[in-house]
Enzyme design. Structure first.
Site, PDB file in Angstrom:
ATOM      1  N   ASP A 113       0.952  -1.172  -0.091  1.00 38.57           N
ATOM      2  CA  ASP A 113       0.118   0.253   0.012  1.00 38.57           C
ATOM      3  C   ASP A 113       0.739   1.201   0.008  1.00 38.57           C
ATOM      4  O   ASP A 113       2.034   1.391   0.314  1.00 38.57           O
ATOM      5  CB  ASP A 113      -0.930  -0.100   1.104  1.00 38.57           C
ATOM      6  CG  ASP A 113      -2.306   0.683   1.103  1.00 38.57           C
ATOM      7  OD1 ASP A 113      -2.429   1.563  -0.036  1.00 38.57           O
ATOM      8  OD2 ASP A 113      -3.302   0.177   1.567  1.00 38.57           O
ATOM      9  N   ASP A 142     -10.584   2.067  -3.500  1.00 40.35           N
ATOM     10  CA  ASP A 142     -11.408   1.933  -2.218  1.00 40.35           C
ATOM     11  C   ASP A 142     -12.681   1.890  -1.949  1.00 40.35           C
ATOM     12  O   ASP A 142     -13.379   1.565  -1.187  1.00 40.35           O
ATOM     13  CB  ASP A 142     -10.569   2.994  -1.098  1.00 40.35           C
ATOM     14  CG  ASP A 142      -9.174   2.471  -0.469  1.00 40.35           C
ATOM     15  OD1 ASP A 142      -8.911   1.630  -0.733  1.00 40.35           O
ATOM     16  OD2 ASP A 142      -8.697   3.396   0.200  1.00 40.35           O
TER      17      ASP A 142
HETATM   18  C1  GLA Z   1      -5.819   1.852   2.274  1.00 42.83           C
HETATM   19  C2  GLA Z   1      -6.055   0.617   1.172  1.00 42.83           C
HETATM   20  C3  GLA Z   1      -7.154   0.104   2.035  1.00 42.83           C
HETATM   21  C4  GLA Z   1      -6.904  -0.726   3.313  1.00 42.83           C
HETATM   22  C5  GLA Z   1      -6.430   0.560   4.086  1.00 42.83           C
HETATM   23  C6  GLA Z   1      -5.621   0.287   5.392  1.00 42.83           C
HETATM   24  O1  GLA Z   1      -6.705   2.423   2.201  1.00 42.83           O
HETATM   25  O2  GLA Z   1      -6.512   1.039  -0.044  1.00 42.83           O
HETATM   26  O3  GLA Z   1      -7.706  -1.184   1.099  1.00 42.83           O
HETATM   27  O4  GLA Z   1      -5.564  -1.509   3.022  1.00 42.83           O
HETATM   28  O5  GLA Z   1      -5.334   1.447   3.357  1.00 42.83           O
HETATM   29  O6  GLA Z   1      -5.232   1.162   6.163  1.00 42.83           O
END
Ligand code: GLA
Length: 742
Positions: free
Chosen positions: A479, A549
């Site tokens: 990430d 997301d």
């Molecule tokens: C980001 C990612 C999510 C999740 C969060 C965790 O927003 O896109 O899918 O993994 O971080 O903090």
């Protein structure tokens, strides 16, 4: 595929069955552009295509010639300030302060195959017969800088890959202040511009506009390629649609700051530039030093946007993505993020994994919150050691348990970031990007590690590799949850600060390269708060990326449809989540959520233990369906049939390579009363094959389905006949069409 060089006319012609690309060495020694488009026959001389004419208020290079002005000549790698007034592809700041340069043809070389680009993502050829590369070396005698222009033509498809390598062959220091990877001067500007724009949770929205005099541009100065603008552009003719017409796609294989622009000049010619964002980039090139730009790919088609997309899909799936997972159907995963967020115990995770296993899921992914002092987003990033209070047996212990259940285990990392509340930051406070004597801004309480420093990258590598060696980890979600600010490296001298953004990206790529080569079986999924770095650069290391997301099925229609303009279905991370949805609070039926997610990598991101018995049965069926058809869904030819950006219905389909199986996804956002009869004309089928429609049990030949169409109207809008389940909003259907083997 061939690359011709005609000595008499000093003309290069790169061609394959689909395209021709023709250049010539101009009178002043620069490289001129003559033609890019559908394949044409080769011949000795195309130099008459060079347009020169005498115009007032134009400057000329030669006293005895009032026709030769770079302002009007189409070029391959133009410079500014010496009769060309358009934006240049390259600019070299020299020791004396001058920015004028004169890149003249020096030599060229034609190679079989395609050379790799050191430290950078790039398309590749597995066999030499797949591609040929032309390297044209230009030289600016005053600065001593050499520019090698690389052009690779592949045997298949209308693809040309380009990049530039600089080398300072002189003794003086030069600063590269602009180094675009691609310049394409086109003879007219009669194109519509299509870009993929958005923001967090609303990525890849198709936006179009007509070109007008001046500059249209997209780019990123955020340090990541960004949610806002994907590094991708299509120029298409006014009447081009999905099925027919000319289009040129431009894609930049890079995950950081970029610029893609098109400049229409007063005489309606067009200059396209693709490359590193010049605003946030300078590179010091001392004598003997080299600099390689990232790669840009262009695809030409005269068969519509869908064909252009399929060309990108094939290239990026087969000759950009690499490794063990490249051609393998992807595991169905359960991710705990939307199920638990930070609020989990080991027991809860195991319960979730058990239920997932019962349903047929193959991979359990533990998301954020397992390490250091991470119980919220305020602490822990940088400390990639399991929090033993939460996970008594550490990651190795949990992975063992999950494997014991018959599932693979995957883990979330955010390698490039630290919280100030972390042991890592306390040990290395100077390892974040920040400007001396000024405060550093945060994003989500986190700071960006200075990945231009090898020691910082190494320290993160050591922590990650330890876990990968000790625990059975089969998948990593990598990430990146904030954009960069105060981009200054404490390790670089003042005259190299302009290199920091790019050196940061090189650090990210280096870490990816090291981990993917040391742990080749691990499946990497890239992520940056969803699609903040959903780009071809990432695809080289991570064959799939979390596209957004936003997991709402209706929102995902646009996001996934938009992403498909450039990226293959096998790269688009998509999950079924809970309702009401956590981003838009919408209630969509479970089958619609799965029908959208199955045109992607497919997985679940919800607490399966909260589902009813009936819902769990449905989940099991979805998984069984996906397992049966995932090769077609992920690796088949993808066709866009109806756009969510244009109406209430979306239709897309995937067709297997042997054309014997096709899966059509049909989606309707709002229900209609007394609706019209609807049909969708399918594509990519074999006209003479006889397909069975699994929903109706009826048989149809491929030509009927493609020319008459597949009936999609339903009988319930308005009045519901007895025994028929009424449809509602957010309806969807999957049509499986298969040729029965006799
Ligand atoms: C980001 C990612 C999510 C999740 C969060 C965790 O927003 O896109 O899918 O993994 O971080 O903090």
């Amino acid at each position: 595929m061939q690359i011709f060089y005609h000595e008499g006319s000093r003309t290069f012609h790169l061609c394959n069955d689909s395209i021709s690309y023709i250049m010539t060495i101009l009178r002043n020694g620069h490289l001129g552009q003559l033609y890019f488009g559908k394949r044409i026959q080769d011949k000795e001389d195309f130099s008459y295509l060079l347009e020169t004419c005498e115009r007032p208020m134009t400057s000329y290079l030669y006293e005895n010639d009032r026709t030769f002005s770079l302002e009007h000549i189409r070029q391959e790698y133009p410079v500014f300030g010496t009769t060309d007034y358009r934006q240049p592809a390259v600019e070299i700041l020299q020791e004396n302060g001058s920015r004028i340069s004169d890149f003249q043809y020096q030599s060229h070389e034609i190679r079989e195959g395609k050379p790799g680009l050191r430290g950078l993502p790039a398309t590749y050829a597995e066999e030499n017969e797949e591609a040929k590369t032309l390297i044209v070396t230009l030289y600016d005698a005053v600065s001593g800088v050499r520019a090698e222009l690389l052009y690779t033509i592949f045997a298949l498809g209308g693809v040309l890959a380009r990049s530039v390598r600089f080398f300072n062959a002189g003794g003086k220091t030069a600063y590269i202040t602009r180094a675009m990877s691609l310049c394409l001067d086109l003879p007219d500007c009669d194109y519509e511009w299509l870009q993929l724009s958005g923001c967090w949770a609303r990525e890849c929205q198709i936006q179009t506009r007509n070109l007008a005099p001046g500059i249209s541009s997209i780019g990123s100065m955020r340090g990541n390629s960004s949610h806002e603008q994907n590094p991708f552009l299509v120029l298409k003719r006014k009447h081009t649609d999905e099925r027919q017409g000319e289009a040129i796609g431009f894609s930049f294989l890079y995950s950081g700051n970029f610029r893609i622009q098109a400049e229409v000049d007063a005489h309606e010619t067009l200059r396209v530039l693709v490359g590193l964002d010049p605003e946030t980039f300078t590179w010091k090139l001392a004598g003997g030093e080299a600099f390689q730009t990232p790669e840009a790919v262009m695809v030409y088609t005269d068969q519509g946007c869908n064909h252009m997309s399929q060309t990108f899909h094939r290239l990026y799936q087969k000759r950009l993505a690499r490794g063990y997972w490249r051609d393998r159907p992807r595991p169905i995963l359960i991710n705990n993020w939307e199920a638990t967020y930070f609020d989990f115990t080991e027991e809860r995770l195991v319960e979730l994994a058990k239920k997932a296993k019962e349903c047929g899921v193959e991979l359990f992914v533990l998301d954020d919150g397992w390490f250091g002092a991470r119980s919220s987003d305020k602490a822990g990033l940088g400390d990639w050691v399991a929090n033993r209070k939460r996970l008594a047996g550490g990651i190795a212990g949990l992975a063992e348990k999950i494997e014991g259940l018959g599932l693979k285990f995957g883990l979330w990392f955010e390698p490039e970031m630290v919280n100030k509340d972390s042991d890592f930051y306390r040990a290395h406070p100077d390892w974040i990007l920040s400007t001396p004597e000024r405060s550093a801004s945060h994003g989500r309480y986190q700071y960006v590690l200075d990945f231009s420093r090898k020691e910082a990258v190494d320290a993160i590598y050591v922590q990650m590799a330890k876990i990968l060696r000790e625990a059975k980890v089969s998948y990593i979600k990598w990430d990146m949850n904030r954009s960069i600010t105060e981009c200054y490296s404490a390790a670089l001298p003042p005259d190299r600060q302009g290199e920091t953004y790019h050196r940061y990206m090189l650090g990210v790529y280096a870490l990816y390269e090291r981990l993917t080569s040391e742990f080749p079986d691990v499946l990497f999924e890239s992520c940056a708060s969803g699609g903040g770095r959903f780009d071809p650069g990432m695809l080289y290391y991570a064959p799939q990326g979390w596209a957004s997301d936003n997991s709402d099925a209706v929102e995902r229609l646009k996001i996934q449809y938009g992403a498909s303009m450039c990226y293959p279905v096998s790269s688009i991370g998509s999950h079924v989540s809970v309702t009401p949805n956590h981003q838009v609070f919408r209630n969509t039926p479970l089958h619609t959520r799965a029908n959208v997610a199955c045109f992607g990598t497919f997985g679940y991101e919800l607490d399966l233990n909260q589902l009813t018995k009936e819902e769990l049965e449905e989940v099991k069926e979805q998984i069984a369906f996906f397992k049966r058809y995932r090769r077609v869904l992920q690796f088949g030819s993808f066709y866009r049939l109806k756009s969510p950006f244009e109406g209430n219905e979306t239709v897309w389909m995937a067709v297997s390579e042997d054309q014997k199986t096709a899966i059509v996804g049909w989606y309707r956002v709002l229900n209609c009363v007394n609706a019209s009869y609807t049909r969708v004309r399918l594509q990519g089928l074999h006209p003479a094959y006889r397909y069975r429609n699994a929903r109706t049990g009826r048989y149809h030949y491929g030509d009927e389905l493609m020319h008459v169409g597949l009936l999609t109207s339903d009988e319930t809008a308005g009045q519901v006949p007895d025994g028929v389940e009424p449809y509602t909003d957010y309806e969807s259907r999957i049509y499986v069409l298969e040729v029965e083997e006799t």
